[in-house]
Write an enzyme that holds these catalytic residues in place. Structure first.
Site, PDB file in Angstrom:
ATOM      1  N   HIS A 100       1.986 -11.292  29.242  1.00  0.00           N
ATOM      2  CA  HIS A 100       2.988 -10.302  28.823  1.00  0.00           C
ATOM      3  C   HIS A 100       3.897  -9.992  30.004  1.00  0.00           C
ATOM      4  O   HIS A 100       3.405  -9.918  31.133  1.00  0.00           O
ATOM      5  CB  HIS A 100       2.243  -9.039  28.372  1.00  0.00           C
ATOM      6  CG  HIS A 100       3.147  -7.867  28.118  1.00  0.00           C
ATOM      7  ND1 HIS A 100       3.891  -7.757  26.966  1.00  0.00           N
ATOM      8  CD2 HIS A 100       3.424  -6.768  28.875  1.00  0.00           C
ATOM      9  CE1 HIS A 100       4.582  -6.632  27.018  1.00  0.00           C
ATOM     10  NE2 HIS A 100       4.327  -6.010  28.167  1.00  0.00           N
TER      11      HIS A 100
ATOM     12  N   GLY B 219      16.625 -46.723  32.503  1.00  0.00           N
ATOM     13  CA  GLY B 219      15.964 -45.468  32.099  1.00  0.00           C
ATOM     14  C   GLY B 219      16.259 -45.112  30.662  1.00  0.00           C
ATOM     15  O   GLY B 219      15.615 -44.233  30.096  1.00  0.00           O
TER      16      GLY B 219
ATOM     17  N   THR C 290      18.559 -44.249  26.962  1.00  0.00           N
ATOM     18  CA  THR C 290      19.506 -43.296  26.392  1.00  0.00           C
ATOM     19  C   THR C 290      19.240 -41.872  26.866  1.00  0.00           C
ATOM     20  O   THR C 290      20.162 -41.143  27.246  1.00  0.00           O
ATOM     21  CB  THR C 290      19.403 -43.372  24.848  1.00  0.00           C
ATOM     22  OG1 THR C 290      19.758 -44.697  24.445  1.00  0.00           O
ATOM     23  CG2 THR C 290      20.316 -42.381  24.166  1.00  0.00           C
TER      24      THR C 290
END
Ligand SMILES: Cc1cc2nc3c(=O)[nH]c(=O)nc-3n(C[C@H](O)[C@H](O)[C@H](O)COP(=O)(O)OP(=O)(O)OC[C@H]3O[C@@H](n4cnc5c(N)ncnc54)[C@H](O)[C@@H]3O)c2cc1C
Ligand SMILES: NC(=O)c1ccc[n+]([C@@H]2O[C@H](COP(=O)([O-])OP(=O)(O)OC[C@H]3O[C@@H](n4cnc5c(N)ncnc54)[C@H](O)[C@@H]3O)[C@@H](O)[C@H]2O)c1
Length: 459
Positions: free
Chosen positions: A440, A40, A42
């Site tokens: 919001h 997979g 670093t």
């Protein structure tokens, strides 16, 4: 000798994504990864994911941290568990494909179309029509006397393996890793000193942003010393280390600490690859030389990710994959020449994110701009988050009204900066973000107010 259509050296982001695409089209692929701790690559094992998980743990309610050493140990354990699961998932994603073989061995070239794999069990030669080199980068170790002999000196990879929280940590280097680890370990409860050789703190950034970051770091109790280098380290009788710092050209100061972190940059990793045997050239910094299509000097070989000397980010390795995918699989024409506005986020507190030009760069490049700034505290959401620190800043071209660049030092800026980049890439005027409907109460709606500030400034 076994032959594959594609051999990928290194289980990095670009390479593993390409391997899955190739497998989906029935191509035969050998993925070669030198360490069973690194399936997979670093990012998931020693970089982005584990460090951001630790940063997340470090931020949690300080009441949980009465026993800070215990708390830290449990955070490291959780991190180890999480990345072990990710590693297994990454391994299976490729190993379970009918046409992919994952080899756990170190690869080196023995010819233009042949590699030798060395593992503890065997040595094996493979050939391929095409190769992709995706071997990443390694830490730059600065010249400091006594480094080899001293205990408690770590790279970022090594420090993440230590389950004991350092009481006091000296960090050499105030870049991405230095700043992220400084804030993370300060939040875990360590005393922190960051030293950097650059004459100014965050010397590539605008002064107003750098000063705001410095203020927030100092409020956390982090000491930052710039224009300084560590010149010597030795074991100290207290069980920690003694570090000699040089500053102001020749003046010296001695500090003791429990540990020293080296975070002075990373360089392309090509050790042992025997690139010359494949006719692959490297530049003076050790980066594999590539053209705009990431082809090396051997036209059957591409180089992706950190090893080609580009910006060192996981999403750039992924973008490199898109360039090679277009050539091999989809007939597109994406190339480095088309890549613009690479954004970044430094995961300090609040997060520092940037895209495009800052004032310093615009001035150096003689680019005309208008600038607007706004304190993060103006955004209503910061009252809910209780995260009022920070500063937002944008540059707009007064002629075209296009956004030239944006720096967001605020909570959730790692999400917001992607919106700004989309507006820039779509070549939209600044008014698009000024008038865009944002939900919001969110941090993103701050972009309405930041870009509204240009109204009085632009004809
Ligand atoms: C502490 C830290 C934090 C980071 N945080 C972030 C972040 O938040 N966001 C971000 O975008 N980037 C971050 N980065 C940068 C990012 O991790 C790298 O840019 C990225 O992982 C590079 O990926 P890559 O595809 O080039 O290869 P890598 O993922 O580095 O993969 C290379 C692989 O090749 C293997 N290999 C090397 N040589 C050989 C050989 N001869 N034979 C076989 N296998 C070999 C290695 O073992 C390794 O697994 C961070 C880096 C560090 C160190
Ligand atoms: N959030 C992220 O995206 C993220 C996080 C961590 C790392 N990374 C990637 O990893 C790479 C490596 O990170 P890094 O922090 O090691 O490198 P860096 O280049 O960001 O910073 C290195 C710092 O060390 C200083 N320095 C160099 N030599 C020194 C010396 N002898 N003494 C004192 N200071 C010295 C430099 O002035 C610089 O400020 C980055 O370039 C980045 O692309 C990304």
């Amino acid at each position: 000798m076994k032959h594959y259509e594609y051999i990928i050296i290194g289980f990095g982001k670009g390479g593993k994504t390409l391997a899955a695409d190739l497998a989906a089209r029935g191509k035969t692929v050998a993925m070669i990864e030198k360490s069973n701790e690194m399936y997979g690559g670093t990012c998931i094992n020693i970089a982005c994911i584990p460090t951001k998980l630790l940063i997340h743990h470090a931020k949690k309610d300080s009441q949980l941290k009465n026993e800070k050493s215990e708390y830290y140990r449990s955070a490291i354990e959780d991190k180890n568990k999480t990345i072990a699961a990710l590693r297994e998932k990454n391994y299976k994603t490729l190993a379970d494909q009918d046409t992919v073989m994952v080899y756990t061995a170190e690869a080196s070239f023995v010819g233009t179309n042949q590699v030798r794999l060395k593992s503890t069990e065997e040595t094996l030669d493979l050939t391929a029509d095409y190769f992709i080199i995706n071997t990443g980068s390694e830490p730059v170790i600065p010249p400091i006397d006594g480094l080899k002999e001293a205990d408690h000196v770590y790279t970022s990879t090594e420090l993440q393996q230590v389950a004991e929280l350092p009481e006091k940590l000296i960090i050499v280097g105030g870049g991405y890793i230095g700043l992220e680890f400084a804030v993370m370990y300060a939040n875990f409860g360590s005393e922190i000193i960051v030293i950097d050789s650059a004459s100014d703190f965050m010397e590539n950034d605008d002064r107003d942003i750098a000063e705001e970051v410095l203020k927030v770091m100092q409020d956390k109790g982090i000491s930052v010393v710039h224009g300084s280098k560590a010149t010597a380290v030795s074991n100290h009788e207290s069980g920690g280390i003694e570090v000699t710092l040089e500053f102001d050209k020749g003046k010296e100061l001695t500090e003791t600490a429990s540990a020293l972190l080296l975070a002075t940059g990373r360089k392309p990793y090509t050790e042992g690859l025997e690139l010359a045997k494949a006719g692959v050239e490297v530049d003076d910094n050790g980066a594999i030389i590539v053209d705009d299509y990431l082809r090396t000097s051997n036209r059957q070989i591409w180089a992706l990710g950190d090893v080609n000397g580009g910006p060192q980010f996981t999403y750039i390795s992924l973008d490199d994959y898109r360039i090679v995918r277009d050539q091999i699989l989809t007939g597109g024409s994406y190339s480095l020449a088309k890549r613009k506005n690479v954004p970044y986020s430094v995961f300090i507190e609040p997060v520092l994110s940037h895209v495009g030009l800052n004032e310093k760069m615009a001035q150096e490049q003689n680019i005309n701009y208008v600038v607007a700034t706004m304190p993060a505290a103006n955004i209503p959401r910061t009252k809910i988050n209780n995260q009022p620190n920070g500063l937002l800043k944008a540059l707009v071209d007064p002629e075209t009204k296009r956004i030239l660049g944006c720096t967001l030092f605020s909570a959730e800026s790692s999400e917001m900066i992607n919106t700004v980049r989309v507006a820039m890439e779509a070549d939209l005027p600044y008014t698009f973000l000024r008038d865009n409907i944002f939900t919001h109460p969110t941090m993103s709606e701050g972009l309405n107010d930041l870009f509204k500030k240009f109204d009085g400034k632009l004809a």
